[in-house]
Design a protein around this motif. Structure first.
Motif, PDB file in Angstrom:
ATOM      1  N   ALA A  92     -36.649  47.379  20.095  1.00  0.00           N
ATOM      2  CA  ALA A  92     -36.496  46.077  20.760  1.00  0.00           C
ATOM      3  C   ALA A  92     -35.153  45.462  20.398  1.00  0.00           C
ATOM      4  CB  ALA A  92     -37.627  45.134  20.368  1.00  0.00           C
ATOM      5  N   ALA A  93     -34.597  44.682  21.326  1.00  0.00           N
ATOM      6  CA  ALA A  93     -33.274  44.098  21.120  1.00  0.00           C
ATOM      7  C   ALA A  93     -33.278  43.039  20.023  1.00  0.00           C
ATOM      8  CB  ALA A  93     -32.755  43.505  22.428  1.00  0.00           C
ATOM      9  N   LEU A  94     -34.333  42.219  19.989  1.00  0.00           N
ATOM     10  CA  LEU A  94     -34.405  41.097  19.060  1.00  0.00           C
ATOM     11  C   LEU A  94     -35.764  41.072  18.368  1.00  0.00           C
ATOM     12  CD1 LEU A  94     -32.831  38.336  21.344  1.00  0.00           C
ATOM     13  CD2 LEU A  94     -31.735  39.442  19.371  1.00  0.00           C
ATOM     14  N   PRO A  95     -35.870  40.364  17.241  1.00  0.00           N
ATOM     15  CA  PRO A  95     -37.182  40.228  16.607  1.00  0.00           C
ATOM     16  C   PRO A  95     -38.179  39.554  17.531  1.00  0.00           C
ATOM     17  CG  PRO A  95     -35.432  39.526  15.112  1.00  0.00           C
ATOM     18  CD  PRO A  95     -34.802  39.730  16.454  1.00  0.00           C
ATOM     19  N   GLU A  96     -39.419  39.987  17.442  1.00  0.00           N
ATOM     20  CA  GLU A  96     -40.514  39.375  18.201  1.00  0.00           C
ATOM     21  C   GLU A  96     -41.306  38.461  17.269  1.00  0.00           C
ATOM     22  OE1 GLU A  96     -44.694  40.514  20.500  1.00  0.00           O
ATOM     23  OE2 GLU A  96     -43.477  42.083  19.563  1.00  0.00           O
ATOM     24  N   THR A  97     -41.462  37.208  17.665  1.00  0.00           N
ATOM     25  CA  THR A  97     -42.249  36.271  16.872  1.00  0.00           C
ATOM     26  C   THR A  97     -43.727  36.541  17.095  1.00  0.00           C
ATOM     27  OG1 THR A  97     -40.526  34.584  17.008  1.00  0.00           O
ATOM     28  CG2 THR A  97     -42.735  33.839  16.427  1.00  0.00           C
ATOM     29  N   PRO A 302     -28.981  42.502  14.564  1.00  0.00           N
ATOM     30  CA  PRO A 302     -30.275  43.126  14.252  1.00  0.00           C
ATOM     31  C   PRO A 302     -30.218  44.640  14.080  1.00  0.00           C
ATOM     32  CG  PRO A 302     -30.535  41.479  15.971  1.00  0.00           C
ATOM     33  CD  PRO A 302     -29.063  41.644  15.757  1.00  0.00           C
ATOM     34  N   HIS A 303     -29.312  45.292  14.793  1.00  0.00           N
ATOM     35  CA  HIS A 303     -29.279  46.754  14.747  1.00  0.00           C
ATOM     36  C   HIS A 303     -27.984  47.277  14.137  1.00  0.00           C
ATOM     37  CE1 HIS A 303     -32.965  46.859  17.130  1.00  0.00           C
ATOM     38  NE2 HIS A 303     -32.420  45.942  17.908  1.00  0.00           N
ATOM     39  N   GLN A 304     -27.434  46.524  13.207  1.00  0.00           N
ATOM     40  CA  GLN A 304     -26.181  46.914  12.555  1.00  0.00           C
ATOM     41  C   GLN A 304     -26.316  48.280  11.903  1.00  0.00           C
ATOM     42  OE1 GLN A 304     -24.354  43.889  10.090  1.00  0.00           O
ATOM     43  NE2 GLN A 304     -23.539  45.419   8.678  1.00  0.00           N
TER      44      GLN A 304
END
Length: 345
Positions: A92-97, A302-304
């Protein structure tokens, strides 16, 4: 009847000794339960409809396989019922809350190395657990020292769980009959000096000077400055390489190199390098980029990606010493002076 300690009883014993102990235990148990189902799915493979075909491109530009998508769904479903504020997945591109008031955040690679499955090579799940900060997103950008637990699961001849928790590294194996993880090794310590290294040697022409210098010294054996004959291992599976280091010692190198897309390293900091570094350090080993301790790094995205050199203390120390003896601007130099400066004792 197996009298070994179960994962649940092991976590129950340590819950009172660690901050947020009950919550951390619940998250670990949720991940472990999901890996039991994932292990069965991987073992059945095509018999369960897993074809190994591409399922698209993930948020970081890597090709997904159908098993990647299935593993991601299984982990998200398991964590939705755990005390997790947000989850960052490789898929996923970003964290999911999930539950904003929950005390923990999780970064996870649901299935690392899925391309190996067609060759029946071990793959795994890697996870990192950290306390939720006031701002959920910024929690993931804190240094790796913020982690309160981490670990990985290897799906191989046995399904093996390696857990860094309560400042100890412990190993569990799945009893397939009872579907419970049982403790087999407690307080694992990495051998401090094992003459063994793991690297993809086919990329030598792309490596920067310090990595070439170190590997060349290893290959020189007793005729070189290392003073020992080294074995080389390369499985091409991060979880399998990591487990071997815990069992045998040695050093694993996935360095940055001169290829496009590899100049900043290839492994992801948050859900590959950070958790592996915690495992290595708590087992008495070390993990570095070559120039910086992995656990001191904070992610900017996030994906560094980062280089990862980890394992026995001496091997990691020697690689770092070569980097320290060479100015960063000369990292990719072939000049003999720079290739050997860092080896002087």
């Amino acid at each position: 009847m197996d009298e070994r300690v179960t994962l649940r009883s092991h976590l129950d014993r340590s819950a009172s000794r660690t901050p947020r102990g009950d919550a951390v235990a619940a998250v670990i148990e949720a991940i472990a339960a999901a890996t039991v189902d994932l292990a069965a799915l991987i073992a059945d493979g095509p018999l369960a409809g897993i074809t190994g075909q591409d399922g698209g491109i993930n948020a970081d530009g890597d090709r997904q396989k159908d098993i990647d998508v299935a593993a991601d769904e299984m982990m998200r479903l398991a964590l939705a019922d755990a005390p997790v504020a947000a989850v960052l997945s490789e898929e996923a591109a970003l964290p999911e809350t999930l539950n904003p008031q929950a005390p923990l955040c999780v970064a996870i690679d649901p299935l690392d190395g899925s391309a190996n499955l067609e060759n029946n090579i071990s793959v795994g799940t890697i996870f990192s657990i950290r306390p939720r900060g006031n701002d959920i997103l910024s929690t993931f950008f804190e240094p790796g020292t913020a982690q309160c637990a981490a670990g990985f699961v290897v799906y191989g001849p046995q399904t093996t769980l390696v857990l860094a928790h309560d400042e100890s590294v412990d190993i569990f194996i799945l009893n397939r009959h009872t579907e419970q993880f049982l403790l087999i090794k407690q307080g694992v310590k990495i051998a401090p000096d094992t003459p063994e290294f793991a690297i993809n040697a086919s990329n030598r022409r792309h490596w920067y000077g310090p990595v070439r210098a170190y590997i060349d010294e290893c290959l020189a054996g007793t005729n070189g400055d290392r003073g020992a004959d080294f074995n080389m291992r390369w499985i091409g599976s991060l979880v399998a390489e990591s487990l071997r280091i815990l069992v045998r010692g040695g050093v694993f190198l996935y360095p940055a190199d001169a290829r496009p897309g590899y100049r900043e390293g290839r492994l992801r900091l948050l859900y590959e390098a950070h958790p592996m570094a915690l495992v290595m350090e708590w087992a008495g080993g070390a993990a570095t980029t070559g120039r910086r301790r992995i656990l001191e790094l904070g992610a900017k995205t996030p994906h560094q990606r980062v280089p990862l050199i980890m394992g026995s203390v001496r091997g990691v120390r020697d690689v770092s010493a070569i980097h320290e003896g060479i100015e960063p601007m000369f990292d990719n130099s072939d000049a003999p002076l720079f290739a050997r400066r860092g080896l002087f004792r």
